[in-house]
Design a protein around this motif. Sequence first.
Motif, PDB file in Angstrom:
ATOM      1  N   SER A   1       0.677  -1.117   0.027  1.00 42.50           N
ATOM      2  CA  SER A   1       0.014   0.055   0.018  1.00 42.50           C
ATOM      3  C   SER A   1       0.886   1.117  -0.022  1.00 42.50           C
ATOM      4  O   SER A   1       0.376   2.416   0.365  1.00 42.50           O
ATOM      5  CB  SER A   1      -1.057  -0.090   1.156  1.00 42.50           C
ATOM      6  N   SER A   2       2.009   1.142  -0.515  1.00 40.94           N
ATOM      7  CA  SER A   2       2.742   2.507  -0.642  1.00 40.94           C
ATOM      8  C   SER A   2       3.612   2.188  -1.921  1.00 40.94           C
ATOM      9  O   SER A   2       3.662   1.311  -2.836  1.00 40.94           O
ATOM     10  CB  SER A   2       3.900   2.343   0.523  1.00 40.94           C
TER      11      SER A   2
ATOM     12  N   ILE B   1      -1.065   4.485   0.374  1.00 43.92           N
ATOM     13  CA  ILE B   1      -2.277   4.551  -0.006  1.00 43.92           C
ATOM     14  C   ILE B   1      -3.289   4.281   1.422  1.00 43.92           C
ATOM     15  O   ILE B   1      -2.679   3.395   2.113  1.00 43.92           O
ATOM     16  CB  ILE B   1      -2.637   3.295  -0.893  1.00 43.92           C
ATOM     17  N   ILE B   2      -4.215   5.252   1.813  1.00 40.77           N
ATOM     18  CA  ILE B   2      -4.954   4.988   2.910  1.00 40.77           C
ATOM     19  C   ILE B   2      -6.365   5.051   2.940  1.00 40.77           C
ATOM     20  O   ILE B   2      -6.878   5.200   1.836  1.00 40.77           O
ATOM     21  CB  ILE B   2      -4.200   6.099   4.060  1.00 40.77           C
TER      22      ILE B   2
ATOM     23  N   GLN C   1      -8.911   4.952  -0.577  1.00 40.18           N
ATOM     24  CA  GLN C   1      -9.885   6.086  -1.098  1.00 40.18           C
ATOM     25  C   GLN C   1      -8.933   7.485  -1.126  1.00 40.18           C
ATOM     26  O   GLN C   1      -9.290   8.441  -1.497  1.00 40.18           O
ATOM     27  CB  GLN C   1     -10.994   6.447  -0.189  1.00 40.18           C
ATOM     28  N   ASN C   2      -7.831   7.381  -0.305  1.00 35.98           N
ATOM     29  CA  ASN C   2      -7.013   8.685  -0.412  1.00 35.98           C
ATOM     30  C   ASN C   2      -5.405   8.018  -0.480  1.00 35.98           C
ATOM     31  O   ASN C   2      -5.085   6.972  -0.222  1.00 35.98           O
ATOM     32  CB  ASN C   2      -6.833   9.198   1.261  1.00 35.98           C
ATOM     33  N   ILE C   3      -4.623   9.193  -0.970  1.00 35.27           N
ATOM     34  CA  ILE C   3      -3.200   8.646  -1.269  1.00 35.27           C
ATOM     35  C   ILE C   3      -2.678   9.984  -0.539  1.00 35.27           C
ATOM     36  O   ILE C   3      -2.803  11.094  -0.786  1.00 35.27           O
ATOM     37  CB  ILE C   3      -2.631   8.472  -2.384  1.00 35.27           C
ATOM     38  N   LYS C   4      -1.224   9.670   0.348  1.00 40.41           N
ATOM     39  CA  LYS C   4      -0.626  10.800   0.775  1.00 40.41           C
ATOM     40  C   LYS C   4       0.668  10.827   0.039  1.00 40.41           C
ATOM     41  O   LYS C   4       1.499   9.687   0.131  1.00 40.41           O
ATOM     42  CB  LYS C   4      -0.553  10.813   2.415  1.00 40.41           C
ATOM     43  N   LEU C   5       0.955  12.035  -0.255  1.00 44.19           N
ATOM     44  CA  LEU C   5       2.416  11.978  -1.380  1.00 44.19           C
ATOM     45  C   LEU C   5       3.194  12.854  -0.344  1.00 44.19           C
ATOM     46  O   LEU C   5       2.944  14.049   0.077  1.00 44.19           O
ATOM     47  CB  LEU C   5       2.137  12.658  -2.489  1.00 44.19           C
TER      48      LEU C   5
END
Length: 143
Positions: A86-87, A107-108, A112-116
Amino acid sequence: MKNKVFLLALLLTISFCWIACEEDSPDTVHSTSELIGKWTWVTEEGSDKDATYDVIISLDSSDNNTIKISNFQNQGETISAKISGSSFTFEGVLNGYLEVTNGQGTIINNWQNIKLSYMVSDGNNPEKIVATLSRGNDIAKKK
């Protein structure tokens, strides 16, 4: 004897009810293909703080563990990212002069969300960028 039979029947009833009433555990296996589609980008840290725009994520046709993020940092360019679980990691050059380095994505929230988080430089002053990609009301499909 009646007490033993009663207790045994009660125990069996409780056990049966516990097994029969137990909810199925959620299916948590996700596929890279769930990331395909339109995402909303919101910059949280960096010179474009609070900038919001759309990006498109697609799969690399030659590698199912690589995604392409189109309109990366609102530059009209595409960055490729290698996924592991998930990364993912990424780097590249945008418009021939903006160098993207140390890129990490997570991916979190049930995909539904992705933190960059990454560094970007035009050759002078490197800048840390933190952004979140959101699917909005789209629901990730579980496999």
